[in-house]
Design a protein around this motif. Structure first.
Motif, PDB file in Angstrom:
ATOM      1  N   ASP A  27      58.035 103.414  52.353  1.00  0.00           N
ATOM      2  CA  ASP A  27      59.018 104.474  52.611  1.00  0.00           C
ATOM      3  C   ASP A  27      59.387 104.586  54.085  1.00  0.00           C
ATOM      4  O   ASP A  27      59.871 105.614  54.527  1.00  0.00           O
ATOM      5  CB  ASP A  27      58.497 105.820  52.086  1.00  0.00           C
ATOM      6  N   ASP A  28      59.169 103.518  54.819  1.00  0.00           N
ATOM      7  CA  ASP A  28      59.475 103.559  56.262  1.00  0.00           C
ATOM      8  C   ASP A  28      60.247 102.305  56.670  1.00  0.00           C
ATOM      9  O   ASP A  28      60.007 101.742  57.725  1.00  0.00           O
ATOM     10  CB  ASP A  28      58.143 103.655  57.037  1.00  0.00           C
ATOM     11  N   MET A  29      61.168 101.875  55.802  1.00  0.00           N
ATOM     12  CA  MET A  29      61.903 100.641  56.089  1.00  0.00           C
ATOM     13  C   MET A  29      62.830 100.844  57.287  1.00  0.00           C
ATOM     14  O   MET A  29      63.662 101.753  57.287  1.00  0.00           O
ATOM     15  CB  MET A  29      62.731 100.244  54.876  1.00  0.00           C
ATOM     16  N   PRO A  30      62.718  99.986  58.297  1.00  0.00           N
ATOM     17  CA  PRO A  30      63.600 100.099  59.465  1.00  0.00           C
ATOM     18  C   PRO A  30      65.069  99.937  59.040  1.00  0.00           C
ATOM     19  O   PRO A  30      65.376  99.189  58.100  1.00  0.00           O
ATOM     20  CB  PRO A  30      63.156  98.947  60.358  1.00  0.00           C
ATOM     21  N   ALA A  31      65.973 100.620  59.754  1.00  0.00           N
ATOM     22  CA  ALA A  31      67.404 100.564  59.407  1.00  0.00           C
ATOM     23  C   ALA A  31      67.929  99.134  59.453  1.00  0.00           C
ATOM     24  O   ALA A  31      68.748  98.730  58.612  1.00  0.00           O
ATOM     25  CB  ALA A  31      68.193 101.456  60.362  1.00  0.00           C
ATOM     26  N   SER A  32      67.462  98.353  60.421  1.00  0.00           N
ATOM     27  CA  SER A  32      67.962  96.972  60.532  1.00  0.00           C
ATOM     28  C   SER A  32      67.548  96.147  59.317  1.00  0.00           C
ATOM     29  O   SER A  32      68.292  95.278  58.859  1.00  0.00           O
ATOM     30  CB  SER A  32      67.451  96.321  61.824  1.00  0.00           C
ATOM     31  N   VAL A  33      66.368  96.426  58.767  1.00  0.00           N
ATOM     32  CA  VAL A  33      65.911  95.693  57.579  1.00  0.00           C
ATOM     33  C   VAL A  33      66.744  96.119  56.369  1.00  0.00           C
ATOM     34  O   VAL A  33      67.150  95.287  55.555  1.00  0.00           O
ATOM     35  CB  VAL A  33      64.408  95.930  57.320  1.00  0.00           C
ATOM     36  N   LEU A  34      67.026  97.416  56.268  1.00  0.00           N
ATOM     37  CA  LEU A  34      67.865  97.889  55.149  1.00  0.00           C
ATOM     38  C   LEU A  34      69.257  97.268  55.230  1.00  0.00           C
ATOM     39  O   LEU A  34      69.852  96.906  54.209  1.00  0.00           O
ATOM     40  CB  LEU A  34      67.951  99.426  55.169  1.00  0.00           C
ATOM     41  N   ALA A  35      69.778  97.139  56.456  1.00  0.00           N
ATOM     42  CA  ALA A  35      71.101  96.515  56.616  1.00  0.00           C
ATOM     43  C   ALA A  35      71.038  95.053  56.169  1.00  0.00           C
ATOM     44  O   ALA A  35      71.942  94.546  55.489  1.00  0.00           O
ATOM     45  CB  ALA A  35      71.547  96.605  58.075  1.00  0.00           C
ATOM     46  N   LEU A  36      69.953  94.369  56.527  1.00  0.00           N
ATOM     47  CA  LEU A  36      69.786  92.960  56.120  1.00  0.00           C
ATOM     48  C   LEU A  36      69.689  92.846  54.600  1.00  0.00           C
ATOM     49  O   LEU A  36      70.373  92.018  53.981  1.00  0.00           O
ATOM     50  CB  LEU A  36      68.522  92.386  56.769  1.00  0.00           C
ATOM     51  N   THR A  37      68.875  93.680  53.994  1.00  0.00           N
ATOM     52  CA  THR A  37      68.677  93.561  52.543  1.00  0.00           C
ATOM     53  C   THR A  37      69.968  93.884  51.785  1.00  0.00           C
ATOM     54  O   THR A  37      70.244  93.279  50.749  1.00  0.00           O
ATOM     55  CB  THR A  37      67.516  94.450  52.048  1.00  0.00           C
ATOM     56  N   ALA A  38      70.779  94.810  52.326  1.00  0.00           N
ATOM     57  CA  ALA A  38      72.063  95.125  51.665  1.00  0.00           C
ATOM     58  C   ALA A  38      72.980  93.904  51.682  1.00  0.00           C
ATOM     59  O   ALA A  38      73.659  93.605  50.695  1.00  0.00           O
ATOM     60  CB  ALA A  38      72.732  96.314  52.368  1.00  0.00           C
ATOM     61  N   LYS A  39      73.001  93.201  52.801  1.00  0.00           N
ATOM     62  CA  LYS A  39      73.836  91.986  52.895  1.00  0.00           C
ATOM     63  C   LYS A  39      73.319  90.895  51.955  1.00  0.00           C
ATOM     64  O   LYS A  39      74.097  90.208  51.293  1.00  0.00           O
ATOM     65  CB  LYS A  39      73.839  91.446  54.328  1.00  0.00           C
ATOM     66  N   ILE A  40      72.004  90.746  51.918  1.00  0.00           N
ATOM     67  CA  ILE A  40      71.421  89.713  51.044  1.00  0.00           C
ATOM     68  C   ILE A  40      71.751  90.038  49.589  1.00  0.00           C
ATOM     69  O   ILE A  40      72.118  89.162  48.803  1.00  0.00           O
ATOM     70  CB  ILE A  40      69.887  89.622  51.240  1.00  0.00           C
ATOM     71  N   ARG A  41      71.644  91.305  49.231  1.00  0.00           N
ATOM     72  CA  ARG A  41      71.934  91.707  47.849  1.00  0.00           C
ATOM     73  C   ARG A  41      73.394  91.411  47.504  1.00  0.00           C
ATOM     74  O   ARG A  41      73.720  90.941  46.418  1.00  0.00           O
ATOM     75  CB  ARG A  41      71.637  93.203  47.665  1.00  0.00           C
ATOM     76  N   ALA A  42      74.299  91.694  48.460  1.00  0.00           N
ATOM     77  CA  ALA A  42      75.737  91.519  48.199  1.00  0.00           C
ATOM     78  C   ALA A  42      76.140  90.040  48.154  1.00  0.00           C
ATOM     79  O   ALA A  42      77.182  89.708  47.578  1.00  0.00           O
ATOM     80  CB  ALA A  42      76.542  92.234  49.286  1.00  0.00           C
ATOM     81  N   ALA A  43      75.319  89.191  48.741  1.00  0.00           N
ATOM     82  CA  ALA A  43      75.728  87.787  48.888  1.00  0.00           C
ATOM     83  C   ALA A  43      75.586  87.013  47.581  1.00  0.00           C
ATOM     84  O   ALA A  43      74.597  87.152  46.861  1.00  0.00           O
ATOM     85  CB  ALA A  43      74.885  87.111  49.974  1.00  0.00           C
ATOM     86  N   ASP A  44      76.586  86.176  47.309  1.00  0.00           N
ATOM     87  CA  ASP A  44      76.493  85.253  46.172  1.00  0.00           C
ATOM     88  C   ASP A  44      75.587  84.072  46.531  1.00  0.00           C
ATOM     89  O   ASP A  44      75.097  83.378  45.635  1.00  0.00           O
ATOM     90  CB  ASP A  44      77.891  84.731  45.819  1.00  0.00           C
ATOM     91  N   GLY A  45      75.431  83.812  47.815  1.00  0.00           N
ATOM     92  CA  GLY A  45      74.569  82.721  48.250  1.00  0.00           C
ATOM     93  C   GLY A  45      74.263  82.868  49.732  1.00  0.00           C
ATOM     94  O   GLY A  45      74.987  83.550  50.465  1.00  0.00           O
ATOM     95  N   LEU A  46      73.182  82.232  50.154  1.00  0.00           N
ATOM     96  CA  LEU A  46      72.797  82.227  51.575  1.00  0.00           C
ATOM     97  C   LEU A  46      72.952  80.818  52.122  1.00  0.00           C
ATOM     98  O   LEU A  46      72.688  79.833  51.420  1.00  0.00           O
ATOM     99  CB  LEU A  46      71.335  82.659  51.745  1.00  0.00           C
ATOM    100  N   ILE A  47      73.385  80.741  53.362  1.00  0.00           N
ATOM    101  CA  ILE A  47      73.450  79.451  54.056  1.00  0.00           C
ATOM    102  C   ILE A  47      72.535  79.575  55.275  1.00  0.00           C
ATOM    103  O   ILE A  47      72.676  80.519  56.064  1.00  0.00           O
ATOM    104  CB  ILE A  47      74.889  79.122  54.500  1.00  0.00           C
ATOM    105  N   ILE A  48      71.578  78.670  55.396  1.00  0.00           N
ATOM    106  CA  ILE A  48      70.612  78.748  56.503  1.00  0.00           C
ATOM    107  C   ILE A  48      70.716  77.491  57.350  1.00  0.00           C
ATOM    108  O   ILE A  48      70.683  76.373  56.824  1.00  0.00           O
ATOM    109  CB  ILE A  48      69.169  78.903  55.964  1.00  0.00           C
ATOM    110  N   SER A  49      70.863  77.698  58.654  1.00  0.00           N
ATOM    111  CA  SER A  49      70.859  76.577  59.596  1.00  0.00           C
ATOM    112  C   SER A  49      69.895  76.921  60.723  1.00  0.00           C
ATOM    113  O   SER A  49      70.090  77.916  61.423  1.00  0.00           O
ATOM    114  CB  SER A  49      72.265  76.330  60.154  1.00  0.00           C
TER     115      SER A  49
END
Ligand SMILES: Cc1cc2nc3c(=O)[nH]c(=O)nc-3n(C[C@H](O)[C@H](O)[C@H](O)COP(=O)(O)O)c2cc1C
Length: 189
Positions: free
Chosen positions: A59-81
């Motif tokens: 119950d103490d998720m940092p805002a930056s992590v929540l922002a990251l997880t929202a983007k990951i959830r919305a993404a159809d795919g991830l590209i990593i380089s």
């Protein structure tokens, strides 16, 4: 047109935080070449994430992590380089992945793993192992490398603008989109 399922949103993670990162430049080239129906956004959150601490997941998720997880959830795919650091995954990228390990955004997420160097096999192997452990869907046939290591900014721009490079980028982006569209079609059958 790239696939039957439009539009697609891909979220891209660069393993290097350097302003002049060649891995980021490769992702930017993919963004620039993306056809209509595919949007790619490069993550700018990796440098803002605190060091992973499981105690903060409840119950103490940092805002930056929540922002990251929202983007990951919305993404159809991830590209990593990512570059290789000391035969391993750069700490910032590994830290971002650690925040995602226990969450439900990441399992089965399609991932395209690309690389901006002719070296760095240890990091690629480590990333592959970590991503498989996280149960992503690594779309291995879309992995490719473009060697930008040690190139001047002018040489790098020329390589990324070269018609052969552009074909590699486009072909793999389309393959990735089609692999995702095929899964969507299978699930609606
Ligand atoms: C701290 C550090 C460690 C590195 N370790 C390795 C290594 O083990 N193997 C390798 O091939 N390159 C290594 N490199 C070189 C980088 O992987 C290479 O310069 C890469 O292209 C940098 O990516 P970037 O341009 O996206 O920042 C290292 C670079 C740094 C800064």
């Amino acid at each position: 047109m790239t696939s039957g399922r439009q539009p697609l949103f891909f979220y891209a993670l660069a393993g290097s935080l350097r302003k002049a990162s060649s891995n980021r430049a490769l992702l930017e080239a993919l963004c620039a070449i993306a056809p209509s129906g595919i949007t790619i956004e490069i993550c700018d959150l990796i440098g803002d994430l605190p060091i992973f601490n499981p105690d903060r997941e409840a119950d103490d998720m940092p805002a930056s992590v929540l922002a990251l997880t929202a983007k990951i959830r919305a993404a159809d795919g991830l590209i990593i380089s990512s570059p290789e650091y000391a035969h391993g995954i750069p700490g910032g990228l590994k830290n971002a992945l650690d925040w995602l390990v226990s969450r439900d955004e990441i399992p089965h997420k399609p991932v395209m793993l690309i690389h901006a160097s002719h070296r760095g096999d240890s990091a690629l192997e480590a990333l592959t192992e970590v991503l498989k452990t996280m149960s992503v869907r690594l779309v291995e046939e879309t992995s490719f490398r473009i060697n930008l290591l040690g190139k001047t900014p002018e040489q790098r721009r020329a390589i990324l603008a070269d018609s052969e490079t552009r074909v590699i980028l486009m072909k793999n982006l389309q393959r990735f989109a089609q692999a995702i569209a095929r899964t969507g079609a299978d699930q609606t059958d």
